[in-house]
Design an enzyme around this catalytic site. Structure first.
Site, PDB file in Angstrom:
ATOM      1  N   SER A  65       0.834  -1.157   0.003  1.00 35.62           N
ATOM      2  CA  SER A  65       0.057  -0.009  -0.183  1.00 35.62           C
ATOM      3  C   SER A  65       0.721   1.282  -0.040  1.00 35.62           C
ATOM      4  O   SER A  65       1.669   1.452  -0.843  1.00 35.62           O
ATOM      5  CB  SER A  65      -1.018  -0.062   1.080  1.00 35.62           C
ATOM      6  OG  SER A  65      -2.184   1.084   1.220  1.00 35.62           O
TER       7      SER A  65
ATOM      8  N   HIS B 248      -7.416  -5.786   0.765  1.00 31.74           N
ATOM      9  CA  HIS B 248      -6.218  -5.046   1.056  1.00 31.74           C
ATOM     10  C   HIS B 248      -5.567  -5.349   2.082  1.00 31.74           C
ATOM     11  O   HIS B 248      -4.226  -4.940   2.472  1.00 31.74           O
ATOM     12  CB  HIS B 248      -6.665  -3.677   1.045  1.00 31.74           C
ATOM     13  CG  HIS B 248      -5.660  -2.406   1.026  1.00 31.74           C
ATOM     14  ND1 HIS B 248      -5.122  -2.110  -0.209  1.00 31.74           N
ATOM     15  CD2 HIS B 248      -4.950  -1.824   1.729  1.00 31.74           C
ATOM     16  CE1 HIS B 248      -4.024  -1.363  -0.102  1.00 31.74           C
ATOM     17  NE2 HIS B 248      -4.007  -1.188   1.099  1.00 31.74           N
TER      18      HIS B 248
ATOM     19  N   ASP C  81     -10.310  -5.416  -3.437  1.00 33.42           N
ATOM     20  CA  ASP C  81      -9.532  -4.352  -2.469  1.00 33.42           C
ATOM     21  C   ASP C  81     -10.583  -3.197  -2.571  1.00 33.42           C
ATOM     22  O   ASP C  81     -10.806  -2.688  -3.459  1.00 33.42           O
ATOM     23  CB  ASP C  81      -8.149  -4.038  -3.346  1.00 33.42           C
ATOM     24  CG  ASP C  81      -7.288  -3.153  -2.275  1.00 33.42           C
ATOM     25  OD1 ASP C  81      -7.938  -2.352  -1.523  1.00 33.42           O
ATOM     26  OD2 ASP C  81      -6.083  -3.446  -2.411  1.00 33.42           O
TER      27      ASP C  81
END
Length: 278
Positions: free
Chosen positions: A147, A256, A224
């Protein structure tokens, strides 16, 4: 460095260290996993993992379940915190800015510019410290992340290819100048001049610097919830335009979080070690 914690793990050892950082102007912690080969003082390849928003130096070590494969492959894992910490460090007023959200840039705007120099901390200070203190082959170091940390891994790899020989990412923020997370962080840390932001955007760095790696591995969950922030398609297009090989794997049903990372982390460690060792 002060050793704060150690525990045996798959015949290796997980450790937490702390030292006073020149760049962060305060105490900084990082975790390291030393496989059995490293405990025997044999030179090893190493992999930096940059964590995402709200995470610390312990998140990947506790949640990713990477130590078993790292032990088998003989790779050292370097796991920095995601921001400066401490009572005198500006905390921010939201979960996606301030402590836990350093975005791996050197802030130029107050109040962030006093402590928030995560780029230099990772690539200069921590990088040199771990080479000095652990049996790492400096020619065999890769970088990955998740991320916000995936953004950091991609941008730092393209800016410092002499330091990081391989790169991969899990659900990275590929084009932070084109998503709310990146725009918010860059405005706070770097100011309103959007031309300055481009030096911290993976898509723009690929366009300007060209192909630098044998391959880039990206894993992305199709379910996600933050997909609209990530723009992996823009990274793929930029890589194709400069003939940089990239492998983007999209996985149905995965979100995610760290269960997603657990599922594919062994592939990433093998990807790095196979390239670093061959």
């Amino acid at each position: 460095m002060e050793l704060l914690q150690r525990a045996k793990c798959f015949d290796g050892e997980i450790q937490v260290h702390e030292f006073t950082s020149t760049y962060l102007k305060g105490k900084a912690k990082f975790s390291v996993y030393l496989p059995p080969k490293a405990l025997q003082k044999q030179k090893c390849s190493a992999l930096f993992f940059l964590a995402g928003l709200t995470c610390t130096e312990e998140t990947f070590a506790a949640k990713a379940h990477a130590q078993k494969i790292a032990s088998t492959l003989g790779v050292i894992l370097i796991l920095p915190d995601t921001s400066p910490r401490g009572d005198d460090v500006e905390p921010g007023d939201a979960w996606d800015i301030g402590q836990g959200a350093g975005f791996y840039v050197n802030a130029t705007e107050q109040p962030w510019s006093t402590h928030y120099h995560m780029e230099s901390y990772v690539v200069d200070e921590l990088y040199n410290k771990v080479i000095e203190h652990f049996p790492i082959d400096p020619q065999k170091i890769g970088i990955t992340g998740h991320s916000m940390g995936g953004h950091g891994a991609l941008t730092l790899a393209w800016k410092y290819p002499h330091k990081f020989k391989t790169v991969s990412a899990f659900a990275p923020i590929c084009a932070p100048t084109q998503c709310p997370w990146g725009q918010k962080a860059f405005t706070a840390y770097l100011g309103d001049d959007q031309q300055q932001w481009l030096a911290h955007d993976a898509v723009e760095l690929v366009k300007s610097k060209g192909a630098l790696f044998k391959d880039v591995l990206i894993d992305q969950g199709a379910a996600d919830e933050f997909y609209f922030q990530l723009h992996p398609d823009l990274l793929v297009q930029a890589c194709q335009d400069v003939k940089q090989k990239i492998t983007l794997r999209e996985h149905e049903g995965y979100d995610h979080g760290y269960y997603f990372i657990q599922t594919f982390v062994a592939d990433h460690l093998r990807f790095h070690v196979n390239s670093l060792e061959n």
